[in-house]
Scaffold this motif. Structure first.
Motif, mmCIF file in Angstrom:
data_model
loop_
_atom_site.group_PDB
_atom_site.id
_atom_site.type_symbol
_atom_site.label_atom_id
_atom_site.label_comp_id
_atom_site.label_asym_id
_atom_site.label_seq_id
_atom_site.Cartn_x
_atom_site.Cartn_y
_atom_site.Cartn_z
ATOM 1 N N GLN A 221 0.942 -1.044 0.199
ATOM 2 C CA GLN A 221 0.516 -0.151 0.337
ATOM 3 C C GLN A 221 1.004 1.194 -0.311
ATOM 4 O O GLN A 221 0.033 2.098 0.096
ATOM 5 C CB GLN A 221 -0.487 -0.391 0.984
ATOM 6 C CG GLN A 221 -0.054 0.061 2.143
ATOM 7 C CD GLN A 221 -1.558 -0.882 3.392
ATOM 8 O OE1 GLN A 221 -1.521 -1.700 3.844
ATOM 9 N NE2 GLN A 221 -2.114 0.636 3.971
ATOM 10 N N PHE A 252 -4.893 -3.144 3.897
ATOM 11 C CA PHE A 252 -5.953 -2.438 5.978
ATOM 12 C C PHE A 252 -5.001 -2.381 6.740
ATOM 13 O O PHE A 252 -4.882 -2.663 8.362
ATOM 14 C CB PHE A 252 -6.637 -3.957 6.090
ATOM 15 C CG PHE A 252 -7.687 -4.281 5.687
ATOM 16 C CD1 PHE A 252 -8.875 -4.073 5.378
ATOM 17 C CD2 PHE A 252 -7.719 -6.001 5.239
ATOM 18 C CE1 PHE A 252 -9.923 -4.199 4.670
ATOM 19 C CE2 PHE A 252 -8.568 -6.364 4.132
ATOM 20 C CZ PHE A 252 -9.590 -5.147 4.266
ATOM 21 N N GLY A 253 -3.267 -2.102 6.632
ATOM 22 C CA GLY A 253 -2.384 -1.728 6.880
ATOM 23 C C GLY A 253 -1.123 -1.965 7.200
ATOM 24 O O GLY A 253 -0.191 -1.886 6.269
ATOM 25 N N PRO A 366 -0.133 -1.682 11.947
ATOM 26 C CA PRO A 366 -1.574 -0.818 12.297
ATOM 27 C C PRO A 366 -2.493 -1.865 11.375
ATOM 28 O O PRO A 366 -1.787 -2.690 10.344
ATOM 29 C CB PRO A 366 -1.395 0.158 11.577
ATOM 30 C CG PRO A 366 -0.044 0.810 10.859
ATOM 31 C CD PRO A 366 0.852 -0.458 11.080
ATOM 32 N N TYR A 367 -3.700 -1.662 11.685
ATOM 33 C CA TYR A 367 -4.799 -2.100 11.683
ATOM 34 C C TYR A 367 -5.691 -1.262 11.671
ATOM 35 O O TYR A 367 -6.030 -0.715 12.593
ATOM 36 C CB TYR A 367 -4.689 -3.874 11.963
ATOM 37 C CG TYR A 367 -6.317 -4.302 11.427
ATOM 38 C CD1 TYR A 367 -7.399 -4.194 10.140
ATOM 39 C CD2 TYR A 367 -7.031 -4.780 12.402
ATOM 40 C CE1 TYR A 367 -8.485 -4.314 10.144
ATOM 41 C CE2 TYR A 367 -8.301 -5.696 12.420
ATOM 42 C CZ TYR A 367 -9.042 -5.180 10.872
ATOM 43 O OH TYR A 367 -9.749 -6.372 11.169
ATOM 44 N N ARG A 368 -6.525 -0.862 10.528
ATOM 45 C CA ARG A 368 -7.801 0.026 10.141
ATOM 46 C C ARG A 368 -8.722 0.290 11.406
ATOM 47 O O ARG A 368 -8.907 -0.675 13.131
ATOM 48 C CB ARG A 368 -9.093 -0.862 9.773
ATOM 49 C CG ARG A 368 -9.642 0.096 8.834
ATOM 50 C CD ARG A 368 -10.717 -0.695 7.470
ATOM 51 N NE ARG A 368 -11.602 0.137 6.835
ATOM 52 C CZ ARG A 368 -12.182 -0.913 5.854
ATOM 53 N NH1 ARG A 368 -12.759 -2.000 5.682
ATOM 54 N NH2 ARG A 368 -12.962 0.149 5.041
ATOM 55 N N VAL A 370 -7.008 2.328 13.515
ATOM 56 C CA VAL A 370 -5.078 2.872 14.006
ATOM 57 C C VAL A 370 -5.804 3.355 15.675
ATOM 58 O O VAL A 370 -6.310 4.588 15.247
ATOM 59 C CB VAL A 370 -4.067 3.088 13.293
ATOM 60 C CG1 VAL A 370 -2.524 2.949 13.738
ATOM 61 C CG2 VAL A 370 -4.084 2.025 12.294
ATOM 62 N N THR A 540 -1.475 4.532 0.325
ATOM 63 C CA THR A 540 -2.502 4.501 0.686
ATOM 64 C C THR A 540 -3.096 3.982 2.424
ATOM 65 O O THR A 540 -2.239 2.862 2.450
ATOM 66 C CB THR A 540 -3.338 4.013 -0.359
ATOM 67 O OG1 THR A 540 -3.925 4.841 -1.616
ATOM 68 C CG2 THR A 540 -4.714 3.162 0.188
ATOM 69 N N TYR A 541 -2.979 5.269 3.265
ATOM 70 C CA TYR A 541 -3.089 4.456 5.085
ATOM 71 C C TYR A 541 -3.953 5.798 4.865
ATOM 72 O O TYR A 541 -4.007 6.889 4.244
ATOM 73 C CB TYR A 541 -1.653 3.959 5.311
ATOM 74 C CG TYR A 541 -0.822 4.744 4.902
ATOM 75 C CD1 TYR A 541 -0.707 6.188 6.075
ATOM 76 C CD2 TYR A 541 -0.145 5.006 4.219
ATOM 77 C CE1 TYR A 541 0.182 6.940 6.179
ATOM 78 C CE2 TYR A 541 0.973 6.215 3.921
ATOM 79 C CZ TYR A 541 1.435 7.503 4.676
ATOM 80 O OH TYR A 541 2.485 8.245 4.574
ATOM 81 N N ALA A 542 -4.017 5.117 6.219
ATOM 82 C CA ALA A 542 -4.635 6.187 7.174
ATOM 83 C C ALA A 542 -5.786 7.306 6.533
ATOM 84 O O ALA A 542 -6.066 8.664 6.748
ATOM 85 C CB ALA A 542 -3.354 7.419 7.868
ATOM 86 N N GLU A 738 -12.100 4.274 7.313
ATOM 87 C CA GLU A 738 -12.068 3.904 8.834
ATOM 88 C C GLU A 738 -13.040 4.331 10.049
ATOM 89 O O GLU A 738 -12.899 3.200 10.736
ATOM 90 C CB GLU A 738 -10.172 4.246 9.751
ATOM 91 C CG GLU A 738 -9.270 3.638 9.146
ATOM 92 C CD GLU A 738 -8.184 4.240 8.956
ATOM 93 O OE1 GLU A 738 -7.054 3.489 9.559
ATOM 94 O OE2 GLU A 738 -7.709 5.425 8.930
HETATM 95 S S1 SMO Z 1 -4.508 0.859 8.883
HETATM 96 MO MO1 SMO Z 1 -4.795 1.549 6.944
HETATM 97 O O1 SMO Z 1 -3.563 1.595 6.275
HETATM 98 O O2 SMO Z 1 -3.884 3.255 7.959
#
Ligand code: SMO
Ligand code: MCN
Length: 783
Positions: A221, A252-253, A366-368, A370, A540-542, A738
């Motif tokens: 990601q 998912f993180g 991290p996992y969704r 967070v 792509t996160y958070a 999230e």
């Molecule tokens: S845990 Mo989501 O990839 O910030």
């Protein structure tokens, strides 16, 4: 639904329910994941992993494995001496515990890689791995944060008390507020160790070219961040590494990071001169991929007798596993819990302490949701308890403390950009018929059935960029870029900094570009996930992509439109202001015959000497940089449940999700995200639990034991929207992916507690599986 606010664009594509273009390949089996990357002469890796939680390695015998048929290389820590361990790059004050790609003289969790076997195929690699003999001198494992701190033993000799990070925050005034409060409620919660169950496990394929280029295919990601980490670990310039991300079956993180196995595979590809592949199996994934979320938190809330919240206090102890190799992986959870405890409420004073603790378990990522999930859960459970003890209705108690809708700064320094905190709560109550519930509950109780209802208003921090990073104590700069171009056939391509792994970006971002440039969604190609062709970006996160990817595309497309209009203005001999971009043509408003297709504009920009002489660089390709302020979406989850007091099972009867993520790019995608996160929230509350026995052996290494929600665990999910565009982000978008995973556990748990209120039931330990419910009923408390 309200219509999303529009900028200068008016085609109506931003906010339209365009069908996800990427789904066809997924549902017809045409998607190509890392495991589908086929390369000539590709060999495969398998790992010998620690079978014990904590031990000194006395000896590793790899002779038999080296001699086994089909084996090309057997790598131990000695062979990997040149590879730098994974270590924390952030400038935060913590004791570093670098994570070597293969264990050196000690193992610290079951599943830690010790030896990598590279062979002609996976069968040969697995068979040879079985022949490796590791001689362990076992040490006492540490499996609980309290024990870790109080008496050890130490996992890393240089980390006293196994505590590698401490941080404290004192807003001022909290102590006085607690001393003078009419009511203090407190709860210690043990949040369950969970993990991100992506359908596709981790996977990596690496190939070194004779000219020195290393290509790494990764289920990822954040390919640019990973390219940098590969470069540092392998001692290569970034320019010699290409990271390519094929289709991704969920992340998912955890797929933000580089893992030990990735480094072993890359190293093997470089030294063997043949491509190497490793695809994680499910047991490896559940045991040693990455865990998440486990923490012990104690939260206290102080109230005046009129229900006003006076202060909060919290102690957050993260059980982050055996290595603190990356602050974003390990500490982000507890730090975000601490910072987001205030949520959508007015909090005049707040003190907290955060500890990062090492235990002999799989390192965390991290996992969704967070960290925010834990904060939300603790706070909302305590609000229900406080309401009961104050004799104030629990919705009324929330109303008395909710923030106004205007932008404000939280006591922890979070710059909320405003929202619909009150409207979302009221909408959720209305949708679930909160007012009619007492009658439903009474009727059910008369039949011996136990119904309960719970509500959970939330704020979700999204759009992690430089400002949000600095504010959160993780000084990680943000560099997101985008480009947009029109080609000679008149179609559009946009390069995006994000890394779609299920979120529908290829649709949503195409909508943005198409609207600005007056073309159809299918005329826009979204280029991403390849460090060689897509623009640099954090990934792509958070829940950052709607703001960063969407915003960057908006910026790039607007700039490209200006360039298109400049060229068209020359060709049509009309000022740019008189021109309109529509249906793939540039025309003069009100003059039907005066229009040129985009292909014609592109042709002129490339080849027309007049245009080029007049404009210099007439090229129809632009690049932009985009950094965005934090954006805080909000919403509210409400659920109605029935608890079977004989079996201890919880059934969801009604589920309502109201969300407000500002300008929506695509409501259908938003609703899909709400549903996915909500289901994971149900798992967090009721099912998911990575369990270790007293020796540190993981007991949940198949999906028979690690329970994820199935369709029978979920009710229909009703989604509703409120739209409060962010006044701060380009386009008004806020992230949202999230929110439902953050807010659902609290709603479910409060509903269960409500159903069981005749029994004096109290939630202290998650998940609330049948056994926990049943024990709680017997003892008058849960957990
Ligand atoms: S845990 Mo989501 O990839 O910030
Ligand atoms: N969206 C929109 N309008 C908005 C906000 C979002 O139309 N105002 C759309 C976006 O365009 C995007 C989607 O909704 O297509 C989610 O956007 P956003 O909230 O910005 O989140 P990200 O795209 O950055 O996704 C990350 C987020 C995280 S952090 C986790 S964890 C998670 C999640 O996404 N992992 C997922 N959802 C997932 N969904 C799938 N299928 N797989 C994962 O691994």
């Amino acid at each position: 639904e309200q219509a999303p606010e529009r900028g200068e664009e008016a085609q109506g594509l931003i906010g339209a329910r365009v069908r996800r273009r990427e789904d066809g390949r997924m549902v017809t089996g045409a998607a190509r994941y890392v495991a589908d990357v086929e390369l000539p002469r590709c060999c495969e890796a398998a790992f010998v992993r620690s079978t014990v939680a904590h031990a000194r390695i006395a000896a590793v015998d790899v002779e038999a494995a080296r001699a086994a048929p089909g084996v090309l290389a057997v790598l131990t820590a000695a062979e990997l001496a040149a590879v730098r361990p994974l270590a924390d790059l952030l400038e935060i004050e913590s004791i570093k515990t670098p994570r070597p790609p293969l264990a050196t003289d000690r193992v610290r969790y079951v599943g830690e890689p010790i030896v990598a076997v590279i062979a002609e195929d996976r069968y040969a690699a697995e068979d040879a791995a079985e022949l490796v003999v590791v001689d362990y001198e076992e040490l006492e494992p540490v499996l609980d944060v309290d024990v870790a701190i109080a008496r050890g033993p130490l996992l890393h000799d240089h980390v006293p008390e196994n505590v590698y990070f401490r941080s404290e925050f004192r807003s001022g005034g909290a102590e006085e507020a607690f001393a003078g409060a009419d009511l203090v409620v407190a709860r210690t919660l043990r949040v369950n160790r969970q993990l991100a169950s992506s359908m596709e496990t981790r996977g990596v394929v690496a190939q070194a070219e004779p000219d020195g280029l290393l290509t790494v295919w990764l289920s990822s990601q954040a390919p640019f961040q990973q390219r940098y980490l590969f470069a540092l670990a392998l001692g290569l310039p970034e320019s010699r590494i290409r990271v390519v991300v094929p289709d991704v079956g969920g992340a998912f993180g955890p797929k933000d990071f580089v893992f030990p196995e990735d480094l072993c595979v890359a190293h093997a590809a470089l030294t063997l001169g043949r491509p190497v592949r490793w695809i994680e199996d499910r047991q490896e994934n559940l045991m040693a991929g990455s865990h998440s979320k486990e923490q012990k938190l104690t939260v206290e809330l102080a109230f005046a007798d009129d229900g006003r919240l006076l202060a909060m206090r919290g102690r957050f102890v993260g059980d982050t596993g055996a290595f603190a190799y990356s602050a974003p992986a390990g500490l982000v959870d507890v730090m975000f819990t601490a910072q987001s405890l205030p949520g959508p409420y007015v909090v005049p004073a707040y003190d907290y302490d955060v500890l990062g603790v090492l235990t002999n378990k799989t390192p965390v990522a991290p996992y969704r949701g967070v960290g925010i999930t834990a904060a939300q859960t603790a706070r909302e459970l305590l609000l229900d308890e406080a309401a009961e003890r104050l004799g104030i209705d629990r919705v009324e108690l929330r109303r008395r403390n909710l923030l106004g809708d205007e932008p404000t700064r939280s006591i922890t320094g979070q710059e909320y950009d405003g929202g619909s905190y009150r409207t979302s709560l009221e909408r959720a109550l209305e949708r679930i018929d909160w007012g009619g519930f007492p009658a439903r509950q009474a009727a059910a109780r008369a039949e011996g059935r136990h119904l309960g209802i719970g509500v959970s208003p939330f704020i979700e921090g999204t759009s992690l960029g430089t400002m949000a990073q600095l504010q959160s104590g993780f000084p990680m700069p943000s560099h997101d870029h985008a480009w947009a171009a029109v080609d000679l056939t008149g179609t559009v391509a946009v390069g995006v900094p994000t890394c779609n792994h299920g979120q529908g970006h290829a649709t949503a971002f195409a909508q943005v570009a198409a609207e600005v440039l007056g073309v159809g969604v299918d005329d826009v190609r979204v280029v991403e996930r390849d460090t060689e062709s897509s623009p640099w970006g954090m990934g792509t996160y958070a829940s950052r992509s709607a703001v960063f990817g969407g915003g960057a595309v908006l910026k790039a497309a607007r700039l490209l439109r200006e360039r298109i209009l400049r060229v068209a203005s020359l060709l049509l001999e009309a000022p740019p202001e008189a021109l309109a971009l529509e249906d793939g043509f540039v025309g003069i408003a009100g003059v039907p015959d005066a229009r040129i297709p985009l292909a014609g504009i592109a042709g002129a920009a490339h080849f027309d000497p007049g245009v080029r002489a007049a404009l210099g660089d007439a090229g129809l390709r632009v690049g932009v940089f985009h950094d965005a302020p934090p954006a805080y979406s909000n919403g509210c989850i409400a659920v109605e449940v029935e608890v079977d007091v004989e079996l201890g099972t919880v059934r969801l009867l009604r589920t309502v999700a109201v969300e407000d993520c500002g300008t929506m790019l695509n409501p259908t995608i938003v609703e899909g995200q709400v549903r996915g996160g909500l289901v994971q929230g149900i798992g967090a509350a009721l099912l998911e639990h990575a369990v270790y026995d007293d020796d540190g052996q993981p007991l949940t290494t198949t999906y028979m034991d690690y329970l994820v929600p199935r369709s029978s665990d979920v009710s229909a999910i009703e989604v509703d929207h409120v739209v409060t565009p962010s006044p701060r982000t380009l386009g008004g978008m806020k992230g949202m992916a999230e929110g439902s995973s953050i807010a659902t556990p609290a709603a479910v748990l409060n509903a269960v507690a409500d159903a069981l209120s005749p029994y004096g039931f109290r939630v202290e330990r998650l998940p609330l599986g049948p056994h926990a419910v049943w024990e709680g009923l017997r003892s008058g408390r849960a957990g």
